[in-house]
Scaffold this active site. Structure first.
Site, PDB file in Angstrom:
ATOM      1  N   LYS A 294      29.456  -0.509   3.304  1.00 42.72           N
ATOM      2  CA  LYS A 294      30.856  -0.552   4.145  1.00 42.72           C
ATOM      3  C   LYS A 294      31.405  -1.594   4.034  1.00 42.72           C
ATOM      4  O   LYS A 294      30.732  -2.839   5.254  1.00 42.72           O
ATOM      5  CB  LYS A 294      30.423   0.073   5.501  1.00 42.72           C
ATOM      6  CG  LYS A 294      31.153   0.727   6.585  1.00 42.72           C
ATOM      7  CD  LYS A 294      30.198   0.989   8.240  1.00 42.72           C
ATOM      8  CE  LYS A 294      30.626  -0.147   9.094  1.00 42.72           C
ATOM      9  NZ  LYS A 294      31.903  -0.935   8.918  1.00 42.72           N
TER      10      LYS A 294
ATOM     11  N   GLU B 219      22.842 -12.181   6.550  1.00 44.68           N
ATOM     12  CA  GLU B 219      23.934 -13.796   6.028  1.00 44.68           C
ATOM     13  C   GLU B 219      24.718 -13.814   7.462  1.00 44.68           C
ATOM     14  O   GLU B 219      25.334 -12.600   7.081  1.00 44.68           O
ATOM     15  CB  GLU B 219      24.709 -13.974   4.456  1.00 44.68           C
ATOM     16  CG  GLU B 219      23.841 -13.972   3.502  1.00 44.68           C
ATOM     17  CD  GLU B 219      23.197 -15.013   2.212  1.00 44.68           C
ATOM     18  OE1 GLU B 219      23.831 -16.211   3.977  1.00 44.68           O
ATOM     19  OE2 GLU B 219      22.005 -15.901   2.504  1.00 44.68           O
TER      20      GLU B 219
ATOM     21  N   CYS C 135      32.247 -18.641   7.553  1.00 43.56           N
ATOM     22  CA  CYS C 135      30.461 -18.733   8.280  1.00 43.56           C
ATOM     23  C   CYS C 135      29.802 -20.647   7.767  1.00 43.56           C
ATOM     24  O   CYS C 135      29.274 -20.666   8.332  1.00 43.56           O
ATOM     25  CB  CYS C 135      29.333 -18.086   7.584  1.00 43.56           C
ATOM     26  SG  CYS C 135      29.728 -17.541   5.526  1.00 43.56           S
TER      27      CYS C 135
ATOM     28  N   GLU D 200      28.834 -20.362  17.153  1.00 47.04           N
ATOM     29  CA  GLU D 200      30.550 -19.762  16.441  1.00 47.04           C
ATOM     30  C   GLU D 200      31.517 -19.477  17.027  1.00 47.04           C
ATOM     31  O   GLU D 200      31.855 -18.987  17.611  1.00 47.04           O
ATOM     32  CB  GLU D 200      29.705 -18.657  15.183  1.00 47.04           C
ATOM     33  CG  GLU D 200      30.661 -19.424  14.026  1.00 47.04           C
ATOM     34  CD  GLU D 200      29.604 -17.625  13.252  1.00 47.04           C
ATOM     35  OE1 GLU D 200      29.483 -17.079  13.689  1.00 47.04           O
ATOM     36  OE2 GLU D 200      30.143 -17.655  12.320  1.00 47.04           O
TER      37      GLU D 200
HETATM   38  P1  NAD Z   1      30.567  -8.250  12.489  1.00 48.43           P
HETATM   39  O1  NAD Z   1      28.741  -8.974  12.480  1.00 48.43           O
HETATM   40  O2  NAD Z   1      31.083  -7.991  14.056  1.00 48.43           O
HETATM   41  O3  NAD Z   1      30.238  -7.194  11.408  1.00 48.43           O
HETATM   42  C1  NAD Z   1      30.469  -7.143  10.218  1.00 48.43           C
HETATM   43  C2  NAD Z   1      29.554  -5.778   9.663  1.00 48.43           C
HETATM   44  O4  NAD Z   1      28.990  -5.257  10.556  1.00 48.43           O
HETATM   45  C3  NAD Z   1      31.235  -4.386  10.161  1.00 48.43           C
HETATM   46  O5  NAD Z   1      31.279  -3.862   9.222  1.00 48.43           O
HETATM   47  C4  NAD Z   1      30.398  -3.993  11.466  1.00 48.43           C
HETATM   48  O6  NAD Z   1      31.264  -2.426  11.426  1.00 48.43           O
HETATM   49  C5  NAD Z   1      29.561  -3.722  11.011  1.00 48.43           C
HETATM   50  N1  NAD Z   1      28.401  -3.342  11.862  1.00 48.43           N
HETATM   51  C6  NAD Z   1      28.828  -3.505  13.361  1.00 48.43           C
HETATM   52  N2  NAD Z   1      27.686  -3.388  14.048  1.00 48.43           N
HETATM   53  C7  NAD Z   1      27.093  -3.005  13.300  1.00 48.43           C
HETATM   54  C8  NAD Z   1      25.214  -1.612  13.599  1.00 48.43           C
HETATM   55  N3  NAD Z   1      25.237  -1.818  14.105  1.00 48.43           N
HETATM   56  N4  NAD Z   1      24.976  -1.457  13.381  1.00 48.43           N
HETATM   57  C9  NAD Z   1      25.861  -1.171  11.124  1.00 48.43           C
HETATM   58  N5  NAD Z   1      26.770  -2.111  11.280  1.00 48.43           N
HETATM   59  C10 NAD Z   1      27.500  -2.697  12.168  1.00 48.43           C
HETATM   60  O7  NAD Z   1      30.201  -9.577  11.974  1.00 48.43           O
HETATM   61  P2  NAD Z   1      32.044  -9.999  11.602  1.00 48.43           P
HETATM   62  O8  NAD Z   1      32.583 -10.417  12.940  1.00 48.43           O
HETATM   63  O9  NAD Z   1      33.051  -8.544  11.087  1.00 48.43           O
HETATM   64  O10 NAD Z   1      32.408 -10.896  10.919  1.00 48.43           O
HETATM   65  C11 NAD Z   1      32.178 -12.601  11.562  1.00 48.43           C
HETATM   66  C12 NAD Z   1      30.708 -12.695  11.504  1.00 48.43           C
HETATM   67  O11 NAD Z   1      29.997 -12.990   9.959  1.00 48.43           O
HETATM   68  C13 NAD Z   1      30.442 -14.240  11.477  1.00 48.43           C
HETATM   69  O12 NAD Z   1      29.664 -13.898  12.573  1.00 48.43           O
HETATM   70  C14 NAD Z   1      30.084 -15.112  10.426  1.00 48.43           C
HETATM   71  O13 NAD Z   1      29.362 -16.355  10.362  1.00 48.43           O
HETATM   72  C15 NAD Z   1      29.431 -14.035   9.788  1.00 48.43           C
HETATM   73  N6  NAD Z   1      29.794 -13.943   8.340  1.00 48.43           N
HETATM   74  C16 NAD Z   1      28.755 -14.880   7.451  1.00 48.43           C
HETATM   75  C17 NAD Z   1      28.153 -15.241   6.147  1.00 48.43           C
HETATM   76  C18 NAD Z   1      27.147 -15.673   5.220  1.00 48.43           C
HETATM   77  O14 NAD Z   1      27.662 -15.904   4.904  1.00 48.43           O
HETATM   78  N7  NAD Z   1      25.964 -15.897   5.951  1.00 48.43           N
HETATM   79  C19 NAD Z   1      29.595 -15.168   5.462  1.00 48.43           C
HETATM   80  C20 NAD Z   1      30.567 -14.290   6.360  1.00 48.43           C
HETATM   81  C21 NAD Z   1      30.947 -14.216   7.646  1.00 48.43           C
END
Ligand code: NAD
Length: 472
Positions: free
Chosen positions: A172, A246, A280, A376
């Protein structure tokens, strides 16, 4: 625009609410994409469950062939996929094509090779009359959940490693940036056997949550925020499932008195504001030794003050908007709350006009325990604070909740070695920051997650170590 989802080898329109997809550079709606219904989520997980029975037996050489074909397909469609990625996230053209696509393609090519390296470490007699073997076998269907900052790159990390390991997938993308991934789904319809890769669209609270709690899912792999990581761990604990996370980061850039100040300032200009800082591993928290603090503030402010902000196709744009109004307001909130106790050296304002623009911002004289130094921000903002010596720097850097990226800037080899050995971060660069390589792990410690993406170590999240003993 392609808005259908891939379920069991077929492209299907979602039956749920149509979610608007906005162009971050204008704020205008570019598409409405219907999300999956509970029945469609179930159909995808059933498909992945059934396909696993045959895909897990596919030879490594055949899996490698499939991964190389995916890389070829992306390469053949590089212009279109880059256009969609640019429209979805608002990054300056042609950054997605020239900076991100090569690593996306290389991720699949690397994992094609990695698929053929999966082997156990022994075959031998550890009890008299018995021969033991160690196998590494795929865990089962995986729920792969990706964020919005690099949608296709994150899709590549979430698809390539499980496929290499022999797992089937229900993936997803983020509900706000699905369009390049949904087009990739369509391009892959005839490449992979039915049900091996399924791609759904929808919100985390509806589609994501249902998916990670499905009883057929054996592994949950999330790249996203800590809150989503916690939801994944809760779901995994309910059914005792594998979980790979991650999550966020807050990368310290530790600058010693003997560092090359110009190199630091240039790296900040190009590294911290790439993708509007929504990265990130963003080098966002400069910690500078007292002796050169003022010079570093001046050099960083000078470089960041020159960044040209604009829409993806505007002339010379180095930085675009942030992804959404919510993200822009979140970034602005962090900076506004820091104003009274720190100095805004550059930027610090929402840009006028349409789209979700926020100025490249440098916040100086920040306390090491201030909110903006520890949380962050995930936007075009860097902070500068001071440290006295290496012990002080280590203590401060290691005190944070995150443990993803870090860097050390010094000409002294023993300082570099001592610091890199003791920093509790999955990645530490010396005199550079953020440079990825498909062969090397994108690794997390502490609140930034568990395990890694990229490299052969990524396969660990999708495989189980097994012991087989034969009596003779
Ligand atoms: P987010 O956690 O809001 O969303 C990420 C994904 O999780 C989306 O597809 C969202 O729909 C899904 N999601 C949200 N709640 C969920 C639940 N309860 N159950 C299942 N899926 C769910 O994050 P974001 O705002 O899209 O991305 C930003 C974050 O991602 C930042 O914290 C960033 O640091 C992190 N990030 C980390 C890496 C890494 O490699 N460590 C890489 C890129 C981004």
């Amino acid at each position: 625009m392609q808005t259908k989802m891939l379920i069991n080898g077929e492209m299907l329109e979602g039956g749920g609410s149509a979610l608007p997809i906005l162009d971050p550079a204008t704020g205008e709606t570019v598409a409405h994409v219907p999300e999956a219904t509970p029945e469609q989520i179930e159909a995808a997980t059933v498909a992945a469950h059934e396909a696993f029975e045959t895909y897990r037996l596919v030879t490594p050489a055949e899996r490698a062939g499939l991964l190389n074909t995916i890389a070829d397909v992306i390469e053949e469609n590089i212009e279109e996929l880059s256009e969609l990625e640019t429209l979805d996230v608002g990054k300056p053209w042609p950054m997605a094509r020239d900076e991100e696509m090569p690593l996306i393609i290389d991720t699949f090519r690397f994992m094609a090779g990695a698929a053929r390296t999966m082997n156990g470490s022994v075959a031998g007699e550890y009890a008299v009359g018995h021969t033991s073997m160690i196998r590494k076998d795929p865990i089962g269907p995986v729920a792969s959940i990706a964020p919005w900052n690099y949608p296709l790159m994150m899709a590549a990390w979430k698809i390539a490693a499980p496929l290499a390991a022999g797992c089937t997938i229900v993936m997803k993308p983020s509900e706000i940036t699905p369009i390049a991934t949904l087009r990739l789904a369509e391009l892959l319809t005839d490449v992979l056997p039915k049900g091996v890769l399924n791609i759904l669209h929808g919100r985390g609270s509806s589609v994501g949550d249902t998916l990670i709690n499905d009883p057929r899912i054996e592994g949950i792999s999330v790249t996203g925020s800590p809150a989503t990581g916690m939801a994944a761990m809760r779901a995994a604990s309910n059914q005792i499932r594998h979980v790979h996370l991650e999550l966020g980061g807050k990368a310290p850039v530790i600058v010693f008195d003997d560092a090359d100040i110009d190199a630091v300032a240039e790296m900040i200009r190009y590294g911290s504001f790439f993708n509007a800082g929504q990265d990130c591993a963003q080098p966002c928290r400069l910690m500078v030794q007292n002796g050169i603090y003022d010079k570093v503030v001046a050099a960083v402010a000078d470089q960041v003050g020159q960044i040209k902000v604009g829409a993806p196709r505007s002339d010379g744009a180095e930085m675009g908007p942030v992804v959404s109004a919510v993200q822009r307001d979140r970034v602005a909130g962090f900076v506004d709350r820091a104003r009274s106790s720190a100095e805004i050296a550059v930027g610090g304002k929402v840009d006028e006009g349409p789209g979700f623009f926020y100025q490249p911002t440098v916040v100086a004289n920040v306390d090491n325990d201030a909110e903006i130094a520890c949380s962050e921000v995930f936007g075009p903002v860097v902070t500068l604070s001071r440290f006295s010596d290496s012990e002080d720097a280590l203590r401060t850097a290691n005190a944070g909740r995150y443990g993803l990226a870090s860097s050390i800037w010094t000409k002294d080899l023993s300082t570099a070695m001592k610091m890199s050995a003791q920093l509790r971060y999955g990645m530490t660069w010396v005199n550079t920051h953020g440079m990825p390589a498909a062969e090397m792990p994108w690794a997390a410690m502490k609140g930034s997650g568990t395990g890694c993406d990229m490299s052969v170590y990524a396969l660990d999240a999708y495989t189980s170590v097994r012991h087989v003993m034969v009596a003779h």
